[in-house]
Design an enzyme around this catalytic site. Structure first.
Site, short mmCIF file in Angstrom:
data_model
loop_
_atom_site.label_atom_id
_atom_site.label_comp_id
_atom_site.label_asym_id
_atom_site.label_seq_id
_atom_site.Cartn_x
_atom_site.Cartn_y
_atom_site.Cartn_z
N CYS A 278 -59.32 -41.51 34.90
CA CYS A 278 -58.58 -40.94 34.34
C CYS A 278 -58.97 -38.99 34.05
CB CYS A 278 -57.69 -41.10 33.09
SG CYS A 278 -59.01 -41.32 31.81
N ASP B 236 -51.03 -37.62 30.83
CA ASP B 236 -51.36 -37.75 29.62
C ASP B 236 -51.19 -37.52 28.34
OD1 ASP B 236 -53.35 -36.83 28.29
OD2 ASP B 236 -54.50 -34.88 29.48
N ARG C 26 -56.15 -42.64 28.85
CA ARG C 26 -55.37 -43.43 30.56
C ARG C 26 -56.87 -44.72 30.46
NH1 ARG C 26 -53.23 -38.45 33.27
NH2 ARG C 26 -55.44 -37.56 32.39
#
Ligand code: 4NP
Length: 154
Positions: free
Chosen positions: A7, A124, A13
């Site tokens: 990520c 996000d 994440r």
């Protein structure tokens, strides 16, 4: 099989995906067959534990996040079989470091494995509220289960 999750910051994440994937492998008795890691396209949080909010939400599902943030580097293309990105920007940033078609063929999106979700990116959660962290976990739980199926069929 070596799997790398990527990520932006490697604190929300991709550590969640790494932790969920490891947890599911363990439950399936497959841990020994896999090497799993995560990285961020940015070095901004390098050396940090996963975000406390992400860790708490994972912990509530019985999943411990143990990773320390590091930046994605070119040699990851040689050292991993599968590189699973969370969003389009991650895809572009990783692809810009690929040297050849073999490298590019290792890049996949987590959302390729989340058919129940209409989104084409794992959003996000960093600047949002608690629901965003749970949503990331919902998506990566489905994605990781399907990734393991794909890897085991290959
Ligand atoms: P991640 O989330 O890419 O899922 O780890 C983020 C973490 C930090 C920032 C952005 C996204 N940041 O801007 O610092």
């Amino acid at each position: 099989m070596k799997v790398l999750f990527v990520c932006l910051g490697n604190i929300c994440r991709s550590p969640a995906a790494e932790g969920v994937f490891l947890h599911q492998l363990e439950q399936a008795g497959l841990s020994k067959k896999y090497t799993v890691d995560s990285a961020g396209t940015s070095a901004h949080h390098a050396g940090e534990w996963a975000d406390q909010r992400m860790r708490s939400h994972a912990e509530a599902r019985g999943i411990e996040l143990k990773s320390i943030s590091r930046q994605f580097i070119e040699s990851d293309f040689d050292n991993f079989d599968l590189i699973v990105v969370m969003d389009d920007q991650n895809y572009k940033n990783c692809a810009s470091l690929a040297h050849n078609d073999e490298h590019l063929s290792k890049l996949v999106r987590m959302t390729d494995f989340t058919p129940s979700f209409s989104e084409k990116e794992v959003p996000d959660p960093y600047y949002g509220g608690a629901a965003g962290f749970d949503h990331v976990l919902d998506m990566v739980e489905e994605g990781c289960a399907n990734l393991i199926k794909k890897c085991e069929q290959a």
